[in-house]
Scaffold this active site. Structure first.
Site, mmCIF file in Angstrom:
data_model
loop_
_atom_site.group_PDB
_atom_site.id
_atom_site.type_symbol
_atom_site.label_atom_id
_atom_site.label_comp_id
_atom_site.label_asym_id
_atom_site.label_seq_id
_atom_site.Cartn_x
_atom_site.Cartn_y
_atom_site.Cartn_z
ATOM 1 N N HIS A 7 -43.662 -2.795 19.645
ATOM 2 C CA HIS A 7 -44.565 -2.516 18.526
ATOM 3 C C HIS A 7 -46.010 -2.806 18.882
ATOM 4 O O HIS A 7 -46.296 -3.493 19.866
ATOM 5 C CB HIS A 7 -44.163 -3.290 17.265
ATOM 6 C CG HIS A 7 -44.273 -4.792 17.371
ATOM 7 N ND1 HIS A 7 -43.222 -5.602 17.733
ATOM 8 C CD2 HIS A 7 -45.310 -5.633 17.132
ATOM 9 C CE1 HIS A 7 -43.618 -6.868 17.715
ATOM 10 N NE2 HIS A 7 -44.882 -6.920 17.365
ATOM 11 N N GLU A 43 -45.466 -9.201 6.740
ATOM 12 C CA GLU A 43 -45.588 -8.099 7.687
ATOM 13 C C GLU A 43 -44.670 -6.940 7.337
ATOM 14 O O GLU A 43 -43.627 -7.129 6.725
ATOM 15 C CB GLU A 43 -45.317 -8.595 9.115
ATOM 16 C CG GLU A 43 -44.013 -9.365 9.253
ATOM 17 C CD GLU A 43 -43.050 -8.722 10.228
ATOM 18 O OE1 GLU A 43 -43.160 -7.518 10.479
ATOM 19 O OE2 GLU A 43 -42.166 -9.447 10.708
ATOM 20 N N GLN A 60 -46.581 -2.491 13.476
ATOM 21 C CA GLN A 60 -46.404 -3.705 12.685
ATOM 22 C C GLN A 60 -47.720 -4.032 11.990
ATOM 23 O O GLN A 60 -48.737 -4.256 12.646
ATOM 24 C CB GLN A 60 -46.006 -4.885 13.584
ATOM 25 C CG GLN A 60 -45.790 -6.184 12.830
ATOM 26 C CD GLN A 60 -45.525 -7.342 13.786
ATOM 27 O OE1 GLN A 60 -46.285 -7.564 14.719
ATOM 28 N NE2 GLN A 60 -44.453 -8.065 13.555
ATOM 29 N N HIS A 84 -52.284 -7.227 18.571
ATOM 30 C CA HIS A 84 -51.490 -7.490 19.778
ATOM 31 C C HIS A 84 -50.616 -6.292 20.109
ATOM 32 O O HIS A 84 -50.400 -5.402 19.292
ATOM 33 C CB HIS A 84 -50.624 -8.749 19.613
ATOM 34 C CG HIS A 84 -49.542 -8.651 18.583
ATOM 35 N ND1 HIS A 84 -49.717 -9.021 17.266
ATOM 36 C CD2 HIS A 84 -48.250 -8.229 18.662
ATOM 37 C CE1 HIS A 84 -48.598 -8.841 16.599
ATOM 38 N NE2 HIS A 84 -47.688 -8.347 17.422
ATOM 39 N N GLU A 135 -47.047 -9.851 23.287
ATOM 40 C CA GLU A 135 -45.813 -10.446 22.773
ATOM 41 C C GLU A 135 -44.631 -9.872 23.548
ATOM 42 O O GLU A 135 -44.657 -8.699 23.944
ATOM 43 C CB GLU A 135 -45.687 -10.104 21.278
ATOM 44 C CG GLU A 135 -44.464 -10.667 20.575
ATOM 45 C CD GLU A 135 -44.410 -10.258 19.093
ATOM 46 O OE1 GLU A 135 -45.451 -9.840 18.528
ATOM 47 O OE2 GLU A 135 -43.317 -10.349 18.516
HETATM 48 C C1 MC0 Z 1 -57.617 -14.803 19.993
HETATM 49 N N1 MC0 Z 1 -58.218 -14.227 21.047
HETATM 50 C C2 MC0 Z 1 -57.726 -13.002 21.197
HETATM 51 C C3 MC0 Z 1 -56.787 -12.827 20.164
HETATM 52 N N2 MC0 Z 1 -56.731 -13.988 19.452
HETATM 53 N N3 MC0 Z 1 -57.987 -12.035 22.090
HETATM 54 C C4 MC0 Z 1 -57.310 -10.870 21.965
HETATM 55 N N4 MC0 Z 1 -56.403 -10.630 20.986
HETATM 56 C C5 MC0 Z 1 -56.114 -11.586 20.074
HETATM 57 N N5 MC0 Z 1 -55.225 -11.336 19.114
HETATM 58 C C6 MC0 Z 1 -59.267 -14.799 21.898
HETATM 59 C C7 MC0 Z 1 -60.465 -15.212 21.046
HETATM 60 O O1 MC0 Z 1 -61.349 -14.146 20.848
HETATM 61 C C8 MC0 Z 1 -61.065 -16.314 21.870
HETATM 62 O O2 MC0 Z 1 -61.854 -15.767 22.895
HETATM 63 C C9 MC0 Z 1 -59.852 -16.984 22.500
HETATM 64 O O3 MC0 Z 1 -58.799 -16.003 22.477
HETATM 65 C C10 MC0 Z 1 -59.405 -18.200 21.716
HETATM 66 O O4 MC0 Z 1 -59.187 -17.764 20.401
HETATM 67 P P1 MC0 Z 1 -59.402 -18.630 19.105
HETATM 68 O O5 MC0 Z 1 -59.928 -17.741 18.044
HETATM 69 O O6 MC0 Z 1 -60.185 -19.898 19.420
HETATM 70 O O7 MC0 Z 1 -57.950 -18.996 18.681
HETATM 71 P P2 MC0 Z 1 -56.912 -20.036 19.241
HETATM 72 O O8 MC0 Z 1 -57.242 -20.448 20.637
HETATM 73 O O9 MC0 Z 1 -56.757 -21.106 18.214
HETATM 74 O O10 MC0 Z 1 -55.599 -19.130 19.220
HETATM 75 C C11 MC0 Z 1 -55.465 -17.983 20.024
HETATM 76 C C12 MC0 Z 1 -53.985 -17.789 20.298
HETATM 77 C C13 MC0 Z 1 -53.277 -17.734 18.905
HETATM 78 C C14 MC0 Z 1 -53.798 -16.474 21.076
HETATM 79 C C15 MC0 Z 1 -53.443 -18.957 21.118
HETATM 80 O O11 MC0 Z 1 -53.809 -16.645 18.137
HETATM 81 C C16 MC0 Z 1 -51.790 -17.596 19.007
HETATM 82 O O12 MC0 Z 1 -51.070 -18.587 19.175
HETATM 83 N N6 MC0 Z 1 -51.256 -16.367 18.851
HETATM 84 C C17 MC0 Z 1 -49.812 -16.126 18.939
HETATM 85 C C18 MC0 Z 1 -49.163 -16.072 17.598
HETATM 86 C C19 MC0 Z 1 -49.696 -14.958 16.714
HETATM 87 O O13 MC0 Z 1 -50.700 -14.343 16.994
HETATM 88 N N7 MC0 Z 1 -48.988 -14.719 15.592
HETATM 89 C C20 MC0 Z 1 -49.317 -13.649 14.657
HETATM 90 C C21 MC0 Z 1 -48.441 -12.481 14.860
HETATM 91 P P3 MC0 Z 1 -63.352 -16.268 23.174
HETATM 92 O O14 MC0 Z 1 -63.834 -15.424 24.320
HETATM 93 O O15 MC0 Z 1 -64.105 -16.082 21.885
HETATM 94 O O16 MC0 Z 1 -63.195 -17.720 23.549
HETATM 95 S S1 MC0 Z 1 -46.796 -12.872 14.367
HETATM 96 C C22 MC0 Z 1 -45.837 -11.620 14.895
HETATM 97 O O17 MC0 Z 1 -46.327 -10.711 15.479
HETATM 98 C C23 MC0 Z 1 -44.349 -11.730 14.567
HETATM 99 C C24 MC0 Z 1 -44.158 -11.770 13.073
HETATM 100 C C25 MC0 Z 1 -43.501 -10.611 15.167
HETATM 101 O O18 MC0 Z 1 -43.998 -9.768 15.920
HETATM 102 O O19 MC0 Z 1 -42.287 -10.556 14.879
#
Ligand code: MC0
Length: 140
Positions: A7, A43, A60, A84, A135
């Site tokens: 997705h 979602e 998604q 993502h 993912e």
């Molecule tokens: C953050 N960054 C990204 C981004 N999110 N870059 C590209 N795509 C994204 N989606 C970048 C920011 O711009 C920043 O870059 C750096 O990563 C740190 O981001 P932050 O804003 O300080 O945020 P953090 O570090 O607290 O968290 C980022 C992180 C988090 C990726 C670790 O979003 C995470 O754990 N994501 C995984 C879970 C998730 O996203 N869940 C939602 C979908 P700069 O250069 O400014 O430092 S749930 C889902 O999808 C499930 C339901 C499913 O599929 O079944």
């Protein structure tokens, strides 16, 4: 092996309005909606097509349910849009993640978590994947 795009995750402010846009504009009518408390989202998975391995591809749509969730944080910074990409594996998602981690990419979870429709999921850090939050998905 990664066998398909499972997705594309799209962050939105209003899930119902965004589902309606995808239904009315593109004709995607097969929608599965659920809340994932752990991920902080409501979602909708909109099915696009069946694939050769019996799985399917989805759009998604992700609406945050908490201000401190990753999607809320991302929306506040970037606005609506692609959040993502998710690749589907035909094997065990932890084995897939371990193989990718061995190549120097940070895997965000120690163990797979629950994803949409009972899947097992994990994420790769966007900073190790040329700016794309990635993912990995194992279907139930
Ligand atoms: C953050 N960054 C990204 C981004 N999110 N870059 C590209 N795509 C994204 N989606 C970048 C920011 O711009 C920043 O870059 C750096 O990563 C740190 O981001 P932050 O804003 O300080 O945020 P953090 O570090 O607290 O968290 C980022 C992180 C988090 C990726 C670790 O979003 C995470 O754990 N994501 C995984 C879970 C998730 O996203 N869940 C939602 C979908 P700069 O250069 O400014 O430092 S749930 C889902 O999808 C499930 C339901 C499913 O599929 O079944």
């Amino acid at each position: 092996m990664l066998t398909r795009i499972d997705h594309i995750g799209i962050a939105c402010h209003d899930l119902d309005a965004t589902v309606a846009f995808y239904r009315d504009t593109y004709g995607f009518t097969d929608a599965h909606v659920e809340v994932n408390e752990e991920q902080g989202v409501r979602e909708a998975m909109l099915k696009i097509n069946e694939t050769g391995d019996g799985a399917a591809s989805y759009i998604q749509l992700l609406e945050p349910i908490r201000d401190d969730s990753p999607v809320a944080k991302w929306l506040a910074k970037n606005g609506e849009g692609v959040h993502h990409i998710a690749f589907g594996t035909d094997g065990d998602v932890q084995d897939e993640a371990d193989g990718i981690a061995a190549k120097g990419v940070r895997v965000l979870y120690d163990a797979p978590r629950r994803g949409s429709m009972g899947s097992r999921i994990t994420f790769l850090h966007p900073k190790d994947a040329h700016g794309v939050l990635t993912e990995l998905v194992q279907k139930p």
